[in-house]
Design a protein around this motif. Structure first.
Motif, short mmCIF file in Angstrom:
data_model
loop_
_atom_site.label_atom_id
_atom_site.label_comp_id
_atom_site.label_asym_id
_atom_site.label_seq_id
_atom_site.Cartn_x
_atom_site.Cartn_y
_atom_site.Cartn_z
N ALA A 65 0.83 -1.21 0.00
CA ALA A 65 0.00 0.00 0.00
C ALA A 65 0.87 1.26 0.00
O ALA A 65 0.55 2.24 -0.68
CB ALA A 65 -0.93 -0.01 1.22
N ARG A 66 1.96 1.21 0.73
CA ARG A 66 2.88 2.35 0.75
C ARG A 66 3.48 2.59 -0.64
O ARG A 66 3.61 3.74 -1.08
CB ARG A 66 4.01 2.09 1.75
CG ARG A 66 3.60 2.22 3.21
CD ARG A 66 3.43 3.63 3.59
NE ARG A 66 3.13 3.81 5.00
CZ ARG A 66 2.35 4.77 5.47
NH1 ARG A 66 1.77 5.62 4.63
NH2 ARG A 66 2.13 4.89 6.75
N LEU A 67 3.85 1.53 -1.32
CA LEU A 67 4.47 1.68 -2.63
C LEU A 67 3.49 2.22 -3.66
O LEU A 67 3.87 2.98 -4.56
CB LEU A 67 5.05 0.34 -3.09
CG LEU A 67 6.19 -0.21 -2.21
CD1 LEU A 67 6.69 -1.54 -2.76
CD2 LEU A 67 7.33 0.79 -2.10
N VAL A 68 2.22 1.85 -3.52
CA VAL A 68 1.19 2.41 -4.41
C VAL A 68 0.99 3.89 -4.09
O VAL A 68 0.94 4.74 -4.98
CB VAL A 68 -0.12 1.63 -4.26
CG1 VAL A 68 -1.25 2.36 -5.00
CG2 VAL A 68 0.03 0.21 -4.80
N ARG A 92 6.85 7.80 0.82
CA ARG A 92 8.07 8.14 0.09
C ARG A 92 9.30 7.54 0.76
O ARG A 92 10.21 7.04 0.09
CB ARG A 92 8.22 9.66 0.00
CG ARG A 92 7.24 10.34 -0.94
CD ARG A 92 7.59 10.12 -2.40
NE ARG A 92 8.90 10.64 -2.74
CZ ARG A 92 9.15 11.89 -3.10
NH1 ARG A 92 8.16 12.77 -3.17
NH2 ARG A 92 10.38 12.27 -3.40
N ILE A 93 9.35 7.60 2.09
CA ILE A 93 10.49 7.05 2.81
C ILE A 93 10.58 5.54 2.59
O ILE A 93 11.65 5.00 2.27
CB ILE A 93 10.38 7.37 4.31
CG1 ILE A 93 10.57 8.86 4.54
CG2 ILE A 93 11.43 6.58 5.11
CD1 ILE A 93 10.30 9.31 5.96
N VAL A 94 9.47 4.85 2.77
CA VAL A 94 9.46 3.40 2.56
C VAL A 94 9.87 3.09 1.13
O VAL A 94 10.67 2.18 0.88
CB VAL A 94 8.06 2.83 2.87
CG1 VAL A 94 7.95 1.39 2.38
CG2 VAL A 94 7.78 2.91 4.37
N GLY A 95 9.36 3.85 0.18
CA GLY A 95 9.70 3.61 -1.22
C GLY A 95 11.18 3.80 -1.50
O GLY A 95 11.77 3.05 -2.28
N GLU A 102 16.77 -2.45 -4.21
CA GLU A 102 16.60 -2.85 -5.61
C GLU A 102 15.49 -3.88 -5.78
O GLU A 102 15.58 -4.80 -6.59
CB GLU A 102 17.93 -3.39 -6.16
CG GLU A 102 19.04 -2.35 -6.14
CD GLU A 102 20.36 -2.87 -6.68
OE1 GLU A 102 20.45 -4.10 -6.94
OE2 GLU A 102 21.29 -2.07 -6.85
N ALA A 103 14.44 -3.68 -5.01
CA ALA A 103 13.26 -4.54 -5.13
C ALA A 103 12.22 -3.81 -5.98
O ALA A 103 12.09 -2.59 -5.89
CB ALA A 103 12.68 -4.86 -3.75
N ASP A 104 11.50 -4.54 -6.80
CA ASP A 104 10.52 -3.90 -7.67
C ASP A 104 9.09 -3.99 -7.15
O ASP A 104 8.17 -3.47 -7.77
CB ASP A 104 10.61 -4.47 -9.09
CG ASP A 104 10.40 -5.99 -9.12
OD1 ASP A 104 10.07 -6.58 -8.05
OD2 ASP A 104 10.57 -6.59 -10.20
N SER A 105 8.90 -4.66 -6.00
CA SER A 105 7.57 -4.77 -5.43
C SER A 105 7.68 -5.27 -3.99
O SER A 105 8.75 -5.72 -3.56
CB SER A 105 6.70 -5.75 -6.23
OG SER A 105 7.21 -7.07 -6.08
N ALA A 106 6.57 -5.20 -3.28
CA ALA A 106 6.55 -5.74 -1.91
C ALA A 106 6.78 -7.25 -1.92
O ALA A 106 7.35 -7.80 -0.97
CB ALA A 106 5.23 -5.39 -1.23
N HIS A 118 8.90 -2.06 9.07
CA HIS A 118 7.93 -1.85 10.13
C HIS A 118 8.55 -1.13 11.32
O HIS A 118 7.97 -0.19 11.87
CB HIS A 118 7.34 -3.19 10.58
CG HIS A 118 6.39 -3.06 11.73
ND1 HIS A 118 5.15 -2.47 11.62
CD2 HIS A 118 6.51 -3.43 13.05
CE1 HIS A 118 4.54 -2.48 12.79
NE2 HIS A 118 5.34 -3.05 13.67
N VAL A 119 9.75 -1.54 11.70
CA VAL A 119 10.44 -0.88 12.82
C VAL A 119 10.78 0.56 12.45
O VAL A 119 10.64 1.48 13.27
CB VAL A 119 11.70 -1.66 13.22
CG1 VAL A 119 12.44 -0.94 14.34
CG2 VAL A 119 11.34 -3.07 13.68
N LEU A 120 11.22 0.78 11.21
CA LEU A 120 11.55 2.13 10.76
C LEU A 120 10.33 3.04 10.83
O LEU A 120 10.40 4.17 11.35
CB LEU A 120 12.09 2.09 9.34
CG LEU A 120 12.35 3.46 8.70
CD1 LEU A 120 13.43 4.22 9.45
CD2 LEU A 120 12.70 3.31 7.23
#
Length: 343
Positions: A65-68, A92-95, A102-106, A118-120
């Motif tokens: 959801a964050r990445l969307v 934006r931070i999570v993204g 270098e991950a393209d999705s969750a 989650h901790v961040l």
């Protein structure tokens, strides 16, 4: 920038690059530890998590959801003057961290990475004490704390903006519905949102010998979010203009009761808002003797507002030019520049 008043994306990016580099230099020392993924947390924090961790699928759904959200425009009806929403800033931070990995999705994230995000996010939203403790679970506590401080600063700016926005909209609604010129107190009571800047103007500019403006000032003094600087200015005016002895001479017991209640409330710590300053900041520092003389001239013993006559630094109250305080009426349509910081 994450918006004109937001968190520095570049600073966050560099922070996590630094953490990532630190992790790589320690890789040989931790052959038996976690797989090198640019880990944000210490090995100990993974073995004994500092907070409760939801299950993996819930974490993955949250990150997805964050990445969307990260790629959806942040709706800002008030334009660049409006700070980013907290939801957008955190996304934006999570993204950015996901980009570093270098991950393209969750779905491409490991369970370890999901837990770290989650901790961040928990640290970013924590109060100062909790964040300080939680930061010790990060490989670079100072950088983690800095991220939290930037998010906290954004939250404060966002809260201030939302208060100004609500006051602006409430004034706009009042202007649109004003079929007759209500008295000032009635107009203030009809406002659907608090406006500490307007209340400050009422106290600072109103003729406190005018019954209608006195009533409006007393109403402002009852409001929970009235600024301490506004209250101190009221106390200064009591002494400098000899308003209490005047009220006693004319039998204005309502004003006397209201002023006494304000002093008592001040001494009990009832006024906590410190968002407004005075110009100059020391505008009331010399007003104590005049008020003491005024109180001493009254028939009854009165308390003195301890610590009121101090310096009040900070942004001064905005002008609220749609209001004619002396006439006690709203005379025009509120303008955004009287409510929001210039870009």
């Amino acid at each position: 920038m994450i918006g004109p008043f937001g968190v520095s994306s570049l600073a966050i990016f560099l922070a996590f690059v630094a953490v990532h580099a630190t992790r790589r230099t320690r890789d040989k020392e931790e052959q038996a530890g976690l797989r090198d993924e640019g880990s944000l947390l210490t090995t100990a924090a993974h073995h004994t998590p500092p907070i409760d961790i939801p299950d993996t699928e819930e974490l993955r759904a949250r990150v997805a959801a964050r990445l969307v959200r990260r790629h959806c425009p942040d709706n800002k009806p008030f334009g660049p003057a409006e700070p980013d929403s907290m939801d957008f800033a955190l996304s934006r931070i999570v993204g950015q961290v996901v980009d570093l990995w270098e991950a393209d999705s969750a779905e491409a994230l490991s369970e370890t990475q999901l837990r770290e995000l989650h901790v961040l996010e928990t640290l970013a939203l924590a109060d100062a004490v909790a964040a300080g403790k939680l930061a010790q679970s990060f490989r670079n506590p100072a950088l983690a704390t800095d991220i939290r401080d930037q998010i906290s600063a954004l939250a404060e700016r966002r809260e201030a903006f939302e208060e100004a926005r609500d006051a602006y909209r409430a004034t706009l609604d009042l202007a649109d519905s004003a079929a007759r010129p209500w008295d000032l107190k009635t107009s203030l009571m009809l406002m659907t949102a608090p406006d500490a800047d307007l209340w400050h103007r009422v106290i600072a500019e109103g003729d406190l010998r005018d019954p209608g403006l006195r009533a409006a000032a007393l109403w402002c003094l009852e409001q929970p979010t009235l600024s301490r600087a506004s209250v101190a200015l009221f106390f200064a005016r009591l002494g400098r203009e000899r308003l209490l002895t005047d009220a006693e001479a004319t039998g204005d017991t309502l004003f006397l009761r209201g002023a006494r209640h304000a002093i008592r409330r001040w001494n009990e710590g009832g006024y906590r808002n410190k968002t407004i300053g005075l110009d100059p900041a020391n505008a009331v520092v010399d007003a104590g003797p005049a008020l003491k003389a005024e109180l001493g001239a009254l028939a009854e013993d009165w308390p003195f507002p301890e610590g009121a006559f101090d310096c009040y630094s900070g942004d001064v109250a905005r002008p609220r030019r749609a209001w004619d305080i002396q006439a006690g009426v709203l005379i025009g349509t509120p303008q955004p520049q009287d409510y929001f910081d210039p870009v």
